[in-house]
Write an enzyme that holds these catalytic residues in place. Sequence first.
Site, PDB file in Angstrom:
ATOM      1  N   GLY A 136     -10.680   0.902  -4.105  1.00 33.19           N
ATOM      2  CA  GLY A 136     -11.042   0.352  -2.807  1.00 33.19           C
ATOM      3  C   GLY A 136     -12.459  -0.190  -2.779  1.00 33.19           C
ATOM      4  N   THR A 180       6.780  -0.530  -8.225  1.00 28.54           N
ATOM      5  CA  THR A 180       6.311  -1.874  -7.904  1.00 28.54           C
ATOM      6  C   THR A 180       5.109  -1.718  -6.985  1.00 28.54           C
ATOM      7  OG1 THR A 180       8.486  -2.917  -8.111  1.00 28.54           O
ATOM      8  CG2 THR A 180       6.862  -4.044  -6.737  1.00 28.54           C
ATOM      9  N   LEU A 181       4.055  -2.443  -7.275  1.00 33.37           N
ATOM     10  CA  LEU A 181       2.802  -2.329  -6.541  1.00 33.37           C
ATOM     11  C   LEU A 181       2.517  -3.591  -5.742  1.00 33.37           C
ATOM     12  CD1 LEU A 181       0.740  -1.087  -9.616  1.00 33.37           C
ATOM     13  CD2 LEU A 181       1.783   0.341  -7.839  1.00 33.37           C
ATOM     14  N   GLU A 182       2.157  -3.425  -4.489  1.00 36.35           N
ATOM     15  CA  GLU A 182       1.664  -4.551  -3.698  1.00 36.35           C
ATOM     16  C   GLU A 182       0.150  -4.556  -3.856  1.00 36.35           C
ATOM     17  OE1 GLU A 182       2.892  -2.085  -0.944  1.00 36.35           O
ATOM     18  OE2 GLU A 182       4.951  -2.360  -1.558  1.00 36.35           O
TER      19      GLU A 182
END
Length: 178
Positions: free
Chosen positions: A97, A119-121
Amino acid sequence: MILTGPAINAAIQTGEITIHPYDPARLSPNAYDWRLGDTIRVCTGDLDAAAPTEFTEQTIPATGLALKPGVLYLGVTLEQTSSETYAQLLNGDRTLGALGIWVHVSAPLGHQGHAIRWTLEIRAAKPVRIYPGMTFGKLVFLTASGTPVSYQQQCAKYAASNGIDISRLYEEMQGGAS
């Protein structure tokens, strides 16, 4: 309740949790530090909930890939995780972050029986370079209450996934493209 790092390790030893590849050095007090895989999809064009997302796919080079703001990227975890005993929560972390990278904000829950690479956004606030295999977040394991129901036993649209998946919401929408 969230499992501690030693409890995660013990559950791996008994086979209640599977993390592949597994590195005990990646355990923290209440989580496992997961890594970014080497493939990324760049979503192109406009996004439409009633139609499959158009994308290009590429391997993230060892020299890194610069993410751009305003672009939706779909990545995949290096690790495949599973547990019929525990639910899982996949999150980014503070270090990521602080680079302006938001990852996996909308779908952090892995149900009991979840057995896939995630699965990554991925979104970037500013241009930022990412690398395959870099630490990308934390995975926590949660005890569940009640009768367990395995995600893999459901007719869930993502149950058989083992890579990067686009949204399949269009499959649920009446009159949506297919």
